[in-house]
Design a protein around this motif. Sequence first.
Motif, PDB file in Angstrom:
ATOM      1  N   LEU A  55      34.773  42.974  51.591  1.00 44.51           N
ATOM      2  CA  LEU A  55      33.541  42.455  50.999  1.00 44.51           C
ATOM      3  C   LEU A  55      33.483  42.733  49.498  1.00 44.51           C
ATOM      4  N   ALA A  56      33.884  43.915  49.090  1.00 46.38           N
ATOM      5  CA  ALA A  56      33.858  44.270  47.665  1.00 46.38           C
ATOM      6  C   ALA A  56      34.833  43.411  46.870  1.00 46.38           C
ATOM      7  N   ALA A  57      36.014  43.159  47.407  1.00 43.60           N
ATOM      8  CA  ALA A  57      36.995  42.315  46.718  1.00 43.60           C
ATOM      9  C   ALA A  57      36.491  40.880  46.615  1.00 43.60           C
ATOM     10  N   HIS A  58      35.879  40.393  47.682  1.00 41.58           N
ATOM     11  CA  HIS A  58      35.315  39.036  47.666  1.00 41.58           C
ATOM     12  C   HIS A  58      34.230  38.926  46.602  1.00 41.58           C
ATOM     13  N   ASN A  59      33.337  39.895  46.563  1.00 36.31           N
ATOM     14  CA  ASN A  59      32.256  39.876  45.575  1.00 36.31           C
ATOM     15  C   ASN A  59      32.795  39.974  44.150  1.00 36.31           C
ATOM     16  N   ASP A  60      33.855  40.756  43.966  1.00 33.53           N
ATOM     17  CA  ASP A  60      34.474  40.878  42.650  1.00 33.53           C
ATOM     18  C   ASP A  60      35.053  39.532  42.212  1.00 33.53           C
ATOM     19  N   ALA A  61      35.745  38.853  43.112  1.00 35.42           N
ATOM     20  CA  ALA A  61      36.321  37.540  42.788  1.00 35.42           C
ATOM     21  C   ALA A  61      35.222  36.528  42.494  1.00 35.42           C
TER      22      ALA A  61
END
Length: 107
Positions: free
Chosen positions: A72-78
């Motif tokens: 989820l954190a990587a998705h939000n960062d992207a």
Amino acid sequence: MRDLMNLMGKAKEMQAKFQALQEEIAQMETEGQSGGGAVKVTMTGKFEMTRLKIDPSLFKEDDVEILEDLILAAHNDARTKAEQATQKKTQEMTAGLPLPPGMKLPF
């Protein structure tokens, strides 16, 4: 009348530029990551996830919740990066145009 024709010509020109910009943004890719690069997400300018890479060291039964949070954190960062790139390209495109403050373009 001449000013009106000139204005209409500029409006059509801007419409074509915005369409090209939308196509460019749709083709753009951004990568977000979390966990020090252990989880990476790649998405398009239309916020569609195209790739997900997970470091194999994260595949432990006890750490499922951590892995979910990292994804989820990587998705939000992207997504944040894609939104920022879109905003930057739009600002470059509209530089010098007399747009009202806070006006959002149709993206």
